[in-house]
Design an enzyme around this catalytic site. Structure first.
Site, PDB file in Angstrom:
ATOM      1  N   LYS A   8       0.843  -1.610  -0.286  1.00  0.00           N
ATOM      2  CA  LYS A   8      -0.177   0.041  -0.252  1.00  0.00           C
ATOM      3  C   LYS A   8       0.859   1.047  -0.196  1.00  0.00           C
ATOM      4  O   LYS A   8       1.273   2.063   0.598  1.00  0.00           O
ATOM      5  CB  LYS A   8      -0.633  -0.395   1.257  1.00  0.00           C
ATOM      6  CG  LYS A   8      -1.622   1.001   0.641  1.00  0.00           C
ATOM      7  CD  LYS A   8      -2.814   1.720   2.455  1.00  0.00           C
ATOM      8  CE  LYS A   8      -1.765   2.397   2.880  1.00  0.00           C
ATOM      9  NZ  LYS A   8      -2.257   3.847   1.617  1.00  0.00           N
ATOM     10  N   GLY A  52       7.143   4.928   8.043  1.00  0.00           N
ATOM     11  CA  GLY A  52       5.917   5.138   8.283  1.00  0.00           C
ATOM     12  C   GLY A  52       6.872   6.241   9.533  1.00  0.00           C
ATOM     13  O   GLY A  52       7.809   6.412  10.182  1.00  0.00           O
ATOM     14  N   THR A  77       6.063   7.065  14.062  1.00  0.00           N
ATOM     15  CA  THR A  77       5.869   5.985  14.636  1.00  0.00           C
ATOM     16  C   THR A  77       4.672   6.102  15.771  1.00  0.00           C
ATOM     17  O   THR A  77       4.154   4.624  15.828  1.00  0.00           O
ATOM     18  CB  THR A  77       6.489   6.617  16.165  1.00  0.00           C
ATOM     19  OG1 THR A  77       8.134   7.003  15.402  1.00  0.00           O
ATOM     20  CG2 THR A  77       6.959   5.772  17.556  1.00  0.00           C
ATOM     21  N   GLY A 127       3.571   2.861  13.046  1.00  0.00           N
ATOM     22  CA  GLY A 127       4.332   1.688  13.677  1.00  0.00           C
ATOM     23  C   GLY A 127       3.491   1.426  15.092  1.00  0.00           C
ATOM     24  O   GLY A 127       3.711  -0.559  14.819  1.00  0.00           O
ATOM     25  N   GLU A 153      10.300   0.911   9.979  1.00  0.00           N
ATOM     26  CA  GLU A 153      11.350   2.158   9.508  1.00  0.00           C
ATOM     27  C   GLU A 153      10.362   3.593   9.930  1.00  0.00           C
ATOM     28  O   GLU A 153       9.843   3.768   9.147  1.00  0.00           O
ATOM     29  CB  GLU A 153      12.399   2.621   8.607  1.00  0.00           C
ATOM     30  CG  GLU A 153      12.683   0.960   8.061  1.00  0.00           C
ATOM     31  CD  GLU A 153      14.340   0.528   8.351  1.00  0.00           C
ATOM     32  OE1 GLU A 153      14.243   1.284   9.365  1.00  0.00           O
ATOM     33  OE2 GLU A 153      14.531  -0.380   9.086  1.00  0.00           O
ATOM     34  N   CYS A 190      13.746  11.346   6.902  1.00  0.00           N
ATOM     35  CA  CYS A 190      13.813  10.155   8.328  1.00  0.00           C
ATOM     36  C   CYS A 190      14.776  10.547   9.045  1.00  0.00           C
ATOM     37  O   CYS A 190      15.327  11.077  10.189  1.00  0.00           O
ATOM     38  CB  CYS A 190      13.213   9.146   8.452  1.00  0.00           C
ATOM     39  SG  CYS A 190      14.216   8.299   6.874  1.00  0.00           S
ATOM     40  N   GLU A 201       9.608  15.028  15.877  1.00  0.00           N
ATOM     41  CA  GLU A 201      10.564  15.114  14.774  1.00  0.00           C
ATOM     42  C   GLU A 201       9.149  16.188  14.051  1.00  0.00           C
ATOM     43  O   GLU A 201       8.126  16.324  14.490  1.00  0.00           O
ATOM     44  CB  GLU A 201       9.647  13.870  14.056  1.00  0.00           C
ATOM     45  CG  GLU A 201      10.006  13.502  12.827  1.00  0.00           C
ATOM     46  CD  GLU A 201      10.259  12.101  11.819  1.00  0.00           C
ATOM     47  OE1 GLU A 201       8.791  11.968  12.655  1.00  0.00           O
ATOM     48  OE2 GLU A 201      10.670  11.791  10.840  1.00  0.00           O
TER      49      GLU A 201
HETATM   50  P1  NDP Z   1       2.649   7.810   8.084  1.00  0.00           P
HETATM   51  O1  NDP Z   1       2.989   6.867   9.145  1.00  0.00           O
HETATM   52  O2  NDP Z   1       1.376   8.770   7.952  1.00  0.00           O
HETATM   53  O3  NDP Z   1       2.350   6.546   6.386  1.00  0.00           O
HETATM   54  C1  NDP Z   1       2.914   5.286   6.106  1.00  0.00           C
HETATM   55  C2  NDP Z   1       2.532   4.150   5.642  1.00  0.00           C
HETATM   56  O4  NDP Z   1       1.612   3.805   6.428  1.00  0.00           O
HETATM   57  C3  NDP Z   1       1.012   4.732   4.496  1.00  0.00           C
HETATM   58  O5  NDP Z   1       0.985   4.723   3.631  1.00  0.00           O
HETATM   59  C4  NDP Z   1      -0.164   5.189   5.018  1.00  0.00           C
HETATM   60  O6  NDP Z   1      -1.693   5.116   4.684  1.00  0.00           O
HETATM   61  C5  NDP Z   1      -0.133   4.004   6.149  1.00  0.00           C
HETATM   62  N1  NDP Z   1      -1.144   4.656   7.627  1.00  0.00           N
HETATM   63  C6  NDP Z   1      -1.743   5.293   7.339  1.00  0.00           C
HETATM   64  N2  NDP Z   1      -1.677   4.512   9.589  1.00  0.00           N
HETATM   65  C7  NDP Z   1      -1.594   3.516   9.442  1.00  0.00           C
HETATM   66  C8  NDP Z   1      -2.399   2.310   9.876  1.00  0.00           C
HETATM   67  N3  NDP Z   1      -3.198   3.162  11.287  1.00  0.00           N
HETATM   68  N4  NDP Z   1      -2.800   0.851   9.066  1.00  0.00           N
HETATM   69  C9  NDP Z   1      -1.270   1.070   8.381  1.00  0.00           C
HETATM   70  N5  NDP Z   1      -1.107   1.869   7.760  1.00  0.00           N
HETATM   71  C10 NDP Z   1      -1.311   3.007   7.903  1.00  0.00           C
HETATM   72  O7  NDP Z   1       3.722   8.411   7.751  1.00  0.00           O
HETATM   73  P2  NDP Z   1       3.694   9.244   6.221  1.00  0.00           P
HETATM   74  O8  NDP Z   1       3.385   9.160   5.127  1.00  0.00           O
HETATM   75  O9  NDP Z   1       3.263  10.694   6.682  1.00  0.00           O
HETATM   76  O10 NDP Z   1       6.084   9.494   6.234  1.00  0.00           O
HETATM   77  C11 NDP Z   1       6.560  10.347   7.278  1.00  0.00           C
HETATM   78  C12 NDP Z   1       6.848   9.627   8.942  1.00  0.00           C
HETATM   79  O11 NDP Z   1       7.987   8.234   7.891  1.00  0.00           O
HETATM   80  C13 NDP Z   1       8.354  10.056   9.103  1.00  0.00           C
HETATM   81  O12 NDP Z   1       7.772  10.296  10.357  1.00  0.00           O
HETATM   82  C14 NDP Z   1       8.821   9.782   8.501  1.00  0.00           C
HETATM   83  O13 NDP Z   1      10.069   9.793   9.728  1.00  0.00           O
HETATM   84  C15 NDP Z   1       8.860   8.601   8.747  1.00  0.00           C
HETATM   85  N6  NDP Z   1      10.112   7.529   7.331  1.00  0.00           N
HETATM   86  C16 NDP Z   1      11.018   7.046   8.285  1.00  0.00           C
HETATM   87  C17 NDP Z   1      12.386   6.335   7.106  1.00  0.00           C
HETATM   88  C18 NDP Z   1      13.346   5.723   7.629  1.00  0.00           C
HETATM   89  O14 NDP Z   1      13.632   4.537   7.100  1.00  0.00           O
HETATM   90  N7  NDP Z   1      13.347   5.122   9.169  1.00  0.00           N
HETATM   91  C19 NDP Z   1      12.281   7.167   6.291  1.00  0.00           C
HETATM   92  C20 NDP Z   1      11.075   7.402   5.848  1.00  0.00           C
HETATM   93  C21 NDP Z   1      10.669   8.261   6.071  1.00  0.00           C
HETATM   94  P3  NDP Z   1      -1.522   6.715   4.187  1.00  0.00           P
HETATM   95  O15 NDP Z   1      -0.929   7.486   3.338  1.00  0.00           O
HETATM   96  O16 NDP Z   1      -3.091   6.444   3.085  1.00  0.00           O
HETATM   97  O17 NDP Z   1      -1.968   7.483   5.649  1.00  0.00           O
END
Ligand code: NDP
Length: 524
Positions: free
Chosen positions: A202, A255, A257, A260, A277, A311, A412
């Site tokens: 997704k 995504g 925390t 996560g 991650e 991130c 963050e």
């Molecule tokens: P999100 O946590 O909002 O979303 C990440 C993914 O998870 C999206 O596809 C999102 O869908 C989906 N998602 C959201 N809520 C749920 C849920 N309850 N159950 C299952 N899936 C869900 O992150 P962002 O897209 O806003 O990205 C930014 C974050 O990612 C920052 O905190 C950043 O630090 C982190 N990040 C970490 C990296 C690493 O390597 N450690 C690298 C890059 C980013 P939808 O978009 O439809 O909400």
């Protein structure tokens, strides 16, 4: 010492205007479907969501939003394909050949895909092309790794040979963010398919189109239908439906925390494995013996690349007190020179942030920091550009002098905002660097080789750069400690994350035996 009297709080001047060198040729279709079983599908009655260009606020396209039932059907299909063995039990030479073909086709399509990512994310085209140019390496690396990987033969007790192979897991659910839509998808897809798994992925609702295009490219390169399925939709519905489906054997999320935690809880109920991650608040430690000019360039790169939406962005700069004033002067001057503008203009250095919501969140954190007494070296407000970018979500490159008790020291921001604090000695630098709920990455700037390694040893993070930042390679483990998540991407770690051992114990002594007639038999 939050600020420097001599610097004042004047904001950057002279934002880059709309350039004549705009390169955009990318054309989006009106509506995109999901990619399931090797084709684009538009399930009857499915909703759609809009994707917009954050540089202008313009509508780009609609994308199908899958419901729980369609996601469930796709998980079952991926399971059937896995069970069929068409990919999961195929010869590793075949898998490696397909991986290499994907790499070749990807390299030929980098420009189109990069422009698609620029339109969806607003990231400057020069950065996007540099980033995507390396994506084929992930397919090449994992193709080579699976072709050369060998099992083990542990020294088993008695007349036995024990050989241990790594075998795939089954269906893996990948959840990816918007900030590097293709890079992060590829970091997960490459090891998952090299090892023979099937995937339901997704993508972020904010930037799903390039990932859909990648899935079609993989099919054309020879990946069997149903091995890689892309299921666009909302996180709490489509995303959660993947995490809680009982066919899923592993969830791999990049995504925030809170996501996560939600994902880990859902996957845990089915005893599925989890890689997360997550967020970060990377410190950059600038010691008094560093090459300060280079450290300023490095810190600006760390902080403002991708408008600070990475991130591992350099979020906290810790500078030895003897160099603090000089460093802050130079970093502020550099930040004020960054050219904001049309992301498709090759001379633009920084685009907008991803959305109106994201910009308000960034502004809220900065305003609260100001109220807590932060000193604004530069920025600290929205950036306004001429039309059509006046509707975009631009935010000024921002540098704040803060105190570690402030909210912005810990939270963050995920935008172009760095907070700065001076330190008096190495022990204090280490303590401040580790004073964070996150533990993803850290950068150490020093010419003293002994100090560099001594300090690196004390960083409670998953990745440390010495005299650099942001460097990544398919072979190098990537992941964090504490609230930055569990598990690792890249390298042998990723191969292990996407496989499990199968241990085969072979009796080599050709003699009769009966456990109940052997009084002195050893069991183990
Ligand atoms: P999100 O946590 O909002 O979303 C990440 C993914 O998870 C999206 O596809 C999102 O869908 C989906 N998602 C959201 N809520 C749920 C849920 N309850 N159950 C299952 N899936 C869900 O992150 P962002 O897209 O806003 O990205 C930014 C974050 O990612 C920052 O905190 C950043 O630090 C982190 N990040 C970490 C990296 C690493 O390597 N450690 C690298 C890059 C980013 P939808 O978009 O439809 O909400």
């Amino acid at each position: 010492m939050l600020g420097l009297r001599s610097l004042g709080t004047q904001s950057r001047r002279g934002a880059q205007l709309v350039g004549a060198r705009s390169l955009s040729k990318v054309v989006f279709r009106d509506t995109y479907g999901a990619y399931i079983n090797g084709k684009e599908v538009f399930p009857t009655g499915a909703d759609t969501f809009d994707v917009e260009n954050p540089a202008t606020g313009e509508h780009l396209c609609k994308v199908t939003s899958l419901d729980k039932k369609t996601v469930g059907d796709a998980c079952e299909l991926a399971h059937d394909v896995y069970q069929s063995g068409i990919w999961s039990r195929s010869d590793v030479r075949h898998r490696a050949a397909v991986m290499n073909k994907i790499a070749i086709d990807l390299r030929a399509n980098i420009n189109n895909l990069a422009e698609m990512e620029v339109a969806q994310t607003g990231r400057a085209v020069r950065e996007m092309k540099a980033q995507l140019g390396r994506l084929p390496e992930w397919f090449e690396y994992f193709g080579a790794l699976i072709r050369t990987h060998e099992g083990t033969v542990p020294p088993f007790f008695g007349p036995y040979i024990n050989y241990v192979k790594r075998v795939p897991l089954g269906v893996c659910g990948l959840l990816t963010p918007w900030n590097h839509p293709l890079l992060i998808a590829v970091k997960k897809i490459a090891p998952a398919i090299a090892t023979g798994n099937s995937i339901v992925l997704k993508p972020s609702e904010l930037a799903p189109v390039s990932v859909l295009e990648l899935a079609a490219l993989c099919s054309r390169a020879g990946l069997p239908n149903g091995v890689l399925n892309v299921l666009p939709g909302m996180g709490p519905s489509a995303g959660q439906a993947i995490c809680s489906h009982d066919r899923i054997r592993k969830i791999d999320l990049t995504g925030g925390t809170p996501t996560g935690r939600a994902v880990g809880a859902a996957a845990g109920a089915n005893l599925a494995g989890v890689i997360t991650e997550l967020g970060g608040k990377a410190p950059m430690l600038i010691f008094e013996d560093a090459d300060i000019e280079q450290a300023v360039n490095g810190a600006a790169f760390a902080t403002f690349v991708a408008s600070g939406q990475t991130c591992i962005m350099g979020a906290r700069v810790l500078v030895h007190e003897s160099k603090y004033e000089f460093f802050m002067h130079a970093l502020t001057a550099k930040a004020r020179r960054i050219r904001l503008g049309d992301p498709f203009d090759v001379t633009t250095q920084m685009g907008p942030v991803i959305s109106a919501n994201s910009r308000s969140r960034i502004a809220g954190l900065v305003e609260r920091a100001k109220k807590e007494g932060a000193h604004v070296f530069t920025g600290g407000c929205n950036a306004y550009l001429p039309a059509p970018f006046d509707k975009g979500y631009y935010y000024e490159p921002t540098i704040l002098g803060v105190h570690p008790a402030m909210e912005i020291w810990r939270e963050e921001v995920f935008g172009p905002v760095v907070v700065a604090v001076p330190f008096k000695d190495e022990a204090e630098a280490v303590r401040l660097a580790n004073d964070s709920p996150f533990g993803l990455a850290a950068a150490i700037w020093t010419k003293d080789v002994m100090r560099a390694h001594r300090v690196a040893e004390q960083m409670d993070v998953g990745i440390v750069w010495i005299n650099d930042h942001h460097r990544n390679d398919p072979s190098s483990p990537w992941g964090g400690t504490k609230d930055s998540g569990v598990g690792r991407e890249n390298g042998l770690n990723a191969l292990h994350e996407y496989t499990q051992t199968r241990s085969v114990v072979v009796r080599t002594e050709d003699s009769k035996w009966d456990w109940f007639e052997q009084p002195n038999a050893r069991y183990s």
